[in-house]
Every structure is written in structure tokens, then in C-alpha cells.
Design a protein around this motif. Structure first.
Motif, PDB file in Angstrom:
ATOM      1  N   PHE A   1       0.815  -1.212   0.000  1.00 18.23           N
ATOM      2  CA  PHE A   1       0.000   0.000   0.000  1.00 18.23           C
ATOM      3  C   PHE A   1       0.857   1.274   0.000  1.00 18.23           C
ATOM      4  O   PHE A   1       0.316   2.373   0.132  1.00 18.23           O
ATOM      5  CB  PHE A   1      -0.933   0.012   1.208  1.00 18.23           C
ATOM      6  CG  PHE A   1      -2.004  -1.033   1.143  1.00 18.23           C
ATOM      7  CD1 PHE A   1      -3.214  -0.772   0.529  1.00 18.23           C
ATOM      8  CD2 PHE A   1      -1.785  -2.293   1.668  1.00 18.23           C
ATOM      9  CE1 PHE A   1      -4.204  -1.739   0.450  1.00 18.23           C
ATOM     10  CE2 PHE A   1      -2.768  -3.277   1.608  1.00 18.23           C
ATOM     11  CZ  PHE A   1      -3.979  -3.006   0.988  1.00 18.23           C
ATOM     12  N   ALA A   2       2.166   1.115  -0.151  1.00 16.48           N
ATOM     13  CA  ALA A   2       3.070   2.269  -0.090  1.00 16.48           C
ATOM     14  C   ALA A   2       3.172   2.928  -1.458  1.00 16.48           C
ATOM     15  O   ALA A   2       4.154   2.764  -2.197  1.00 16.48           O
ATOM     16  CB  ALA A   2       4.445   1.831   0.397  1.00 16.48           C
ATOM     17  N   GLY A   3       2.148   3.677  -1.790  1.00 21.37           N
ATOM     18  CA  GLY A   3       2.113   4.379  -3.061  1.00 21.37           C
ATOM     19  C   GLY A   3       0.739   4.981  -3.294  1.00 21.37           C
ATOM     20  O   GLY A   3      -0.140   4.946  -2.412  1.00 21.37           O
ATOM     21  N   LEU A   4       0.545   5.546  -4.461  1.00 25.13           N
ATOM     22  CA  LEU A   4      -0.722   6.192  -4.814  1.00 25.13           C
ATOM     23  C   LEU A   4      -1.810   5.126  -4.971  1.00 25.13           C
ATOM     24  O   LEU A   4      -1.748   4.292  -5.878  1.00 25.13           O
ATOM     25  CB  LEU A   4      -0.566   6.991  -6.101  1.00 25.13           C
ATOM     26  CG  LEU A   4      -1.807   7.712  -6.627  1.00 25.13           C
ATOM     27  CD1 LEU A   4      -2.387   8.638  -5.577  1.00 25.13           C
ATOM     28  CD2 LEU A   4      -1.466   8.488  -7.901  1.00 25.13           C
ATOM     29  N   SER A   5      -2.789   5.167  -4.104  1.00 21.35           N
ATOM     30  CA  SER A   5      -3.831   4.143  -4.042  1.00 21.35           C
ATOM     31  C   SER A   5      -4.360   3.795  -5.431  1.00 21.35           C
ATOM     32  O   SER A   5      -4.720   4.673  -6.228  1.00 21.35           O
ATOM     33  CB  SER A   5      -4.991   4.637  -3.168  1.00 21.35           C
ATOM     34  OG  SER A   5      -6.095   3.764  -3.262  1.00 21.35           O
ATOM     35  N   VAL A   6      -4.426   2.501  -5.712  1.00 23.20           N
ATOM     36  CA  VAL A   6      -4.913   2.045  -7.024  1.00 23.20           C
ATOM     37  C   VAL A   6      -6.405   2.312  -7.177  1.00 23.20           C
ATOM     38  O   VAL A   6      -6.948   2.187  -8.289  1.00 23.20           O
ATOM     39  CB  VAL A   6      -4.609   0.547  -7.227  1.00 23.20           C
ATOM     40  CG1 VAL A   6      -3.101   0.319  -7.270  1.00 23.20           C
ATOM     41  CG2 VAL A   6      -5.246  -0.314  -6.136  1.00 23.20           C
ATOM     42  N   GLU A   7      -7.063   2.683  -6.095  1.00 23.07           N
ATOM     43  CA  GLU A   7      -8.481   3.030  -6.189  1.00 23.07           C
ATOM     44  C   GLU A   7      -8.694   4.442  -6.724  1.00 23.07           C
ATOM     45  O   GLU A   7      -9.833   4.813  -7.058  1.00 23.07           O
ATOM     46  CB  GLU A   7      -9.137   2.896  -4.807  1.00 23.07           C
ATOM     47  CG  GLU A   7      -9.103   1.473  -4.254  1.00 23.07           C
ATOM     48  CD  GLU A   7      -9.719   1.388  -2.881  1.00 23.07           C
ATOM     49  OE1 GLU A   7     -10.170   2.435  -2.353  1.00 23.07           O
ATOM     50  OE2 GLU A   7      -9.748   0.283  -2.313  1.00 23.07           O
TER      51      GLU A   7
ATOM     52  N   HIS B   1       7.785   9.197  -7.971  1.00 23.29           N
ATOM     53  CA  HIS B   1       7.733   9.308  -6.505  1.00 23.29           C
ATOM     54  C   HIS B   1       6.340   9.052  -5.934  1.00 23.29           C
ATOM     55  O   HIS B   1       5.907   9.703  -4.972  1.00 23.29           O
ATOM     56  CB  HIS B   1       8.237  10.680  -6.053  1.00 23.29           C
ATOM     57  CG  HIS B   1       8.722  10.677  -4.621  1.00 23.29           C
ATOM     58  ND1 HIS B   1       8.931  11.846  -3.907  1.00 23.29           N
ATOM     59  CD2 HIS B   1       9.024   9.664  -3.766  1.00 23.29           C
ATOM     60  CE1 HIS B   1       9.352  11.549  -2.684  1.00 23.29           C
ATOM     61  NE2 HIS B   1       9.409  10.215  -2.580  1.00 23.29           N
ATOM     62  N   LEU B   2       5.630   8.093  -6.545  1.00 27.62           N
ATOM     63  CA  LEU B   2       4.304   7.736  -6.048  1.00 27.62           C
ATOM     64  C   LEU B   2       4.170   6.228  -5.874  1.00 27.62           C
ATOM     65  O   LEU B   2       3.069   5.679  -5.930  1.00 27.62           O
ATOM     66  CB  LEU B   2       3.227   8.272  -7.000  1.00 27.62           C
ATOM     67  CG  LEU B   2       3.085   9.800  -6.995  1.00 27.62           C
ATOM     68  CD1 LEU B   2       2.213  10.270  -8.144  1.00 27.62           C
ATOM     69  CD2 LEU B   2       2.535  10.298  -5.663  1.00 27.62           C
ATOM     70  N   GLY B   3       5.299   5.571  -5.637  1.00 27.16           N
ATOM     71  CA  GLY B   3       5.292   4.139  -5.402  1.00 27.16           C
ATOM     72  C   GLY B   3       6.189   3.407  -6.369  1.00 27.16           C
ATOM     73  O   GLY B   3       6.243   3.737  -7.554  1.00 27.16           O
ATOM     74  N   THR B   4       6.899   2.400  -5.854  1.00 31.87           N
ATOM     75  CA  THR B   4       7.864   1.671  -6.681  1.00 31.87           C
ATOM     76  C   THR B   4       7.367   0.284  -7.092  1.00 31.87           C
ATOM     77  O   THR B   4       7.951  -0.321  -7.982  1.00 31.87           O
ATOM     78  CB  THR B   4       9.193   1.510  -5.927  1.00 31.87           C
ATOM     79  OG1 THR B   4       8.968   0.801  -4.695  1.00 31.87           O
ATOM     80  CG2 THR B   4       9.802   2.874  -5.609  1.00 31.87           C
ATOM     81  N   ARG B   5       6.330  -0.216  -6.450  1.00 36.16           N
ATOM     82  CA  ARG B   5       5.816  -1.544  -6.814  1.00 36.16           C
ATOM     83  C   ARG B   5       5.075  -1.470  -8.143  1.00 36.16           C
ATOM     84  O   ARG B   5       4.628  -0.394  -8.574  1.00 36.16           O
ATOM     85  CB  ARG B   5       4.906  -2.067  -5.712  1.00 36.16           C
ATOM     86  CG  ARG B   5       5.602  -2.138  -4.351  1.00 36.16           C
ATOM     87  CD  ARG B   5       5.495  -3.484  -3.734  1.00 36.16           C
ATOM     88  NE  ARG B   5       6.465  -3.636  -2.641  1.00 36.16           N
ATOM     89  CZ  ARG B   5       6.569  -4.726  -1.921  1.00 36.16           C
ATOM     90  NH1 ARG B   5       5.788  -5.759  -2.175  1.00 36.16           N
ATOM     91  NH2 ARG B   5       7.471  -4.804  -0.961  1.00 36.16           N
ATOM     92  N   ASP B   6       4.907  -2.635  -8.786  1.00 32.15           N
ATOM     93  CA  ASP B   6       4.336  -2.673 -10.131  1.00 32.15           C
ATOM     94  C   ASP B   6       2.975  -1.993 -10.216  1.00 32.15           C
ATOM     95  O   ASP B   6       2.683  -1.298 -11.194  1.00 32.15           O
ATOM     96  CB  ASP B   6       4.207  -4.124 -10.612  1.00 32.15           C
ATOM     97  CG  ASP B   6       5.545  -4.748 -10.980  1.00 32.15           C
ATOM     98  OD1 ASP B   6       6.528  -3.990 -11.106  1.00 32.15           O
ATOM     99  OD2 ASP B   6       5.607  -5.980 -11.125  1.00 32.15           O
ATOM    100  N   GLN B   7       2.136  -2.187  -9.197  1.00 31.58           N
ATOM    101  CA  GLN B   7       0.787  -1.617  -9.267  1.00 31.58           C
ATOM    102  C   GLN B   7       0.790  -0.092  -9.239  1.00 31.58           C
ATOM    103  O   GLN B   7      -0.190   0.538  -9.632  1.00 31.58           O
ATOM    104  CB  GLN B   7      -0.097  -2.157  -8.138  1.00 31.58           C
ATOM    105  CG  GLN B   7       0.316  -1.744  -6.727  1.00 31.58           C
ATOM    106  CD  GLN B   7       1.251  -2.736  -6.072  1.00 31.58           C
ATOM    107  OE1 GLN B   7       2.037  -3.384  -6.749  1.00 31.58           O
ATOM    108  NE2 GLN B   7       1.148  -2.870  -4.751  1.00 31.58           N
TER     109      GLN B   7
END
Length: 463
Positions: free
Chosen positions: A107-113, A135-141
């Protein structure tokens, strides 16, 4: 008879072309500076640097004199900018850094919702591109390509070395990513970003496009070219000298983008916006926010009040200074309106469409108040009053109408007003969800201490 028919068809074709021109969606170019001090543009009175290209935007467009961002640091500010929603409403009230114990890194990034500007404009038929910092999250999602951007050239972290990257580099030395080309070796990163923006414009000139030109200048590390440093050799402070050289190079690349729009015949069908993601971090990059008190990381004006300019040749007023308060959250509904997309109540935007105000179709003001929450602090602006709450002291109250530099705390002189604003801010604060992630606890004391520092509120001489 044939001549009359020819004239008839000529007139009809002209009407068709005119209707086509009116229906054509404007291109959108959003230029975002990173950690730029409000005072560090000649437009805003700097005696130490000339920024002719950024100044030209204001001379040919609208300069917002009272513009805010929704957070005083990079990552949450960008989350608000790209969604049109105050980011604390979806749990984004900390800066994005290393994941803290007890929190799920998924959940460490710009919410996928949350839909981004890229998502919404792509749905409206735009080709969308992001050049530079994410700078809004490094994970694929959270990756830009999965958040509405067709093309990405840049890096997903919060900053980068200006002269190099490494194949297996970490932090500011990560390799540049791109999904449409093999990235070229870095020359000077600000120049490379400008070149990529120009390339994007040329490749997509025949279709509606949204270009997010996300510069990291003048964010640390303080690194400038020798050529640019030479322009400021008279500046005694070495950090200030390097910082000004970095701002100069940013301005040159803003000019590069503007010239590309002109040379491709796109100037009259492109709206260009320039702003900074937060105030200058005086303590780390030698920036200046005068006449505002404070800096990046806190809710004094120096942390959240930014340069904000909008130009659309032939449509918006030229050389106008807009005096009423606006916020970066306004860009989402404004851009959607330009793209022919009507905002709905279900969007729940905190920003508003600025176009009716700028074209004089509306004579009221866009906003009555703003609210902020960032880690240990919260703030509210209403009318010309601004209240800030911190955990270790009484609330601070400033009258911005006659104290733009926030030098006089008048909370105890206006107890009923202080109570009223505290109540409004407190009720809003209680309505917000828990943060989805936290930055390191060591930042809490650092941010508190920034409120107690003294800040330069006057422009320095050219030395």
C-alpha cells in the motif's frame, strides 16, 4: 452558376473546418519544478537570477498570485495534484520513503483506487506521457505505465543524480527507465528531460496529448554544469551558487519545451501550466521563499505557497495576475473540462474547474477555504486567516491580509475565531482515514523544529 456553387462549397468547407477547430481537444503540458523557492524567479523579484522563459509564460498567460499545493513535500503533493483530491482523504499524508514496521508495503504508493490525470485523459482520447520523476510508489501496481501513462522516461523514486546512473545502482543512481526506447546515457539530467519532452511533442503532434514534464530540478543533490556555475560565480555562498545554476538550467529547458510547441505549430492548441510541487527546502538546497516564512516540510506559507502559471494563447488573458486563492488540486477538473469531460459529483474532487473564473464567466472566487494535514501538523485557511496546529504548543493564527510573512501570531488576540477554526479543522481531521504508510519517526522532530527556525523574508542583493 459554377462560380456560385464553388463559393457555396468554399463557405461550407470553411464552416466545417471552423467547427473541427472548435471541437479539437487542446494539448496539455504540465511542467512541474521540484523544491523551487518562490523567490527564486525574476518574475517574483529575484535580484540574483533571471528566468526569462518562465517569466514569458506569465507575460503571455495568467500568473496566480495566491497559489497553494496540498502538501509541503513532494510525494503527497504530487498525489493530490494527479488526482484532484486532497490526498489525506485516501490515507496519503506522509512522504513516501522506506516502509515502516507494521505497515504493508503493498500500500506504499498512490492508491490504485484513485484515478490519475493520466487515467482520465487517456480515457478521453489523449496520448499520455510522463518524463522524469514519479515518486508515487515503486511496486508494479503503482508504476506510471499502470497509472494511466502510455509513455514513461524517468525514475520512480524521489530524486536522481544529475550526471550519471549505474547499471545496478540504488537510490539516486538507479538506471533511467523507458518503455518506448533504450534510454541514452545521462548528460545533464535536466537537459535530458527537456530533450525527451521535445521528442514527445514532435512524435505526438498530430493527436491530442498530455505531457507531464516532471523535473527534479532544483531538488538535491546540488549539482550543476560548469558552464552554468560560471554564470553565478559572483554569488559567495557555494550552495546558493549551485542552486541558482540549477534553476537557470530548468528555465532553459522550459524554454526548450515552449519553442517546440511554437515550431510544431501547436502553441494555440496547447495549454501550458508551470508550478512547483512545494516550497523550497531552505535548509538543504539554499533556496529562498521570500516574502513567505517557512520552507518545505511545514505549513507556513513558505512550505505550501508556490509559483503557478497557466498559458493558453488566444484563450486565456495575457499578462494577468489572478489574485484569488487557488490550489494545485484544481488542475484535474480544469484539465478534464478542457478535454470535454464533465466532472461528476461522484468524482469528489477537492479542486474546481478554473476556466470559468479565468475567462470571466464567473465573478465569484473559486475557494472559500483550504485544509491541510501533514504528519504532525494541520492547517486551515479561511477568508484571510490561517491557523496551524502542532502537538507541542497552542495553535498559531495569522492574518495573511496584513501579515503575509506570518510574523505575528494573533491566536490569543482572537480567541473566538481561533476556537471556530480549530473546530472546523478538528472535525475535518476526525473524518480522515488512517495513513496507509508512514515515513520514519525521526522526521517528526525535524518537522517540528522547522517551525522554530528564522527564515529570510527579503530578497537578497545580487551577491
Amino acid at each position: 452558376m459554377n462560380k456560385a456553387i464553388g463559393i457555396f462549397f468554399f463557405l461550407i468547407s470553411g464552416l466545417v473546418l471552423s467547427a473541427f477547430a472548435q471541437d479539437q481537444k487542446p494539448n496539455i503540458v504540465l511542467i512541474l519544478a521540484d523544491d523551487l523557492g518562490f523567490a527564486d524567479l525574476s518574475l517574483n523579484g529575484s535580484l540574483q537570477i533571471q528566468t526569462p522563459n518562465i517569466d514569458a509564460l506569465a507575460k503571455e498567460g495568467v500568473n496566480f498570485q495566491h497559489a497553494y499545493v496540498s502538501a509541503p513535500v513532494c510525494s503527497p503533493s504530487r498525489a493530490g495534484l494527479l488526482t484532484g483530491i486532497n490526498q489525506v482523504r485516501f490515507g496519503y499524508d506522509n512522504n513516501l520513503g522506506n516502509n515502516q514496521p507494521g505497515f504493508d508495503p503493498e500500500f506504499a504508493g498512490l492508491s490504485v483506487e484513485q484515478k490519475t490525470l493520466g487515467d482520465r485523459l487517456k480515457e478521453a482520447g489523449y496520448v499520455t506521457g510522463l518524463i522524469g520523476k514519479w515518486h508515487l510508489g515503486t511496486r508494479d501496481q503503482f508504476h506510471p505505465i499502470n497509472r494511466g501513462f502510455d509513455e514513461f522516461w524517468g525514475y520512480v523514486g524521489g530524486g536522481h543524480h544529475y550526471f550519471k546512473s549505474e547499471e545496478n545502482g540504488k537510490g539516486y543512481l538507479v538506471p533511467i527507465e523507458s518503455n518506448y526506447k533504450t534510454p541514452q546515457p545521462i548528460t545533464y539530467l535536466t537537459d535530458d528531460k527537456g530533450d525527451e519532452c521535445v521528442d514527445f511533442i514532435k512524435r505526438h503532434k498530430d493527436e491530442p496529448f498530455f505531457l507531464f514534464a516532471s523535473f527534479n530540478a532544483p531538488h538535491s543533490p546540488l549539482q550543476a554544469t560548469e558552464e552554468d556555475l560560471g554564470l553565478f560565480e559572483h554569488i559567495q555562498d557555494s550552495n546558493r551558487r549551485t542552486y541558482l545554476a540549477m534553476v537557470h538550467r530548468l528555465d532553459q529547458n522550459v524554454g526548450k519545451i515552449l519553442r517546440a510547441l511554437q515550431s510544431e505549430g501547436l502553441e494555440e492548441n496547447t495549454i501550458v501550466v508551470f508550478l512547483s510541487d512545494n516550497g523550497g527546502p531552505v535548509d538543504s538546497n539554499a533556496s529562498l521563499n521570500a516574502p513567505f516564512n517557512g520552507q518545505k516540510g511545514i505549513l507556513l506559507e513558505g512550505g505550501i505557497r508556490v509559483p503557478f502559471i497557466m498559458k493558453w494563447k488566444g484563450y486565456l488573458p495575457e499578462g494577468e495576475s489572478y489574485p484569488h486563492p487557488v490550489i494545485a488540486l484544481d488542475l484535474m477538473p480544469t484539465f478534464l473540462d478542457l478535454a470535454g469531460v464533465a466532472s461528476k459529483a461522484s468524482d469528489q474532487f477537492d479542486g474546481v474547474n478554473l476556466m470559468p473564473y479565468l475567462t470571466k464567466k464567473r465573478s465569484d472566487i473559486p475557494h472559500e477555504s483550504f485544509k491541510w494535514r501533514f504528519t504532525i501538523s494541520a492547517g486551515i485557511f479561511e477568508d484571510h486567516w490561517k491557523l496551524i496546529q502542532l502537538p507541542d504548543r497552542l495553535p498559531m493564527l495569522f492574518n495573511l491580509q496584513n501579515d503575509i510573512s506570518e510574523q505575528n501570531d494573533v491566536a490569543l488576540e482572537n480567541v473566538e475565531l481561533t476556537k471556530k477554526l480549530m473546530k472546523k479543522l478538528g472535525d475535518w481531521n476526525l473524518s480522515l482515514p488512517h495513513p496507509l504508510f508512514l515515513e520514519g519517526a525521526e522526521w517528526k522532530v525535524r518537522q517540528r523544529d522547522l517551525y522554530d527556525k528564522r527564515y529570510e523574508i527579503n530578497q537578497p542583493q545580487n551577491k
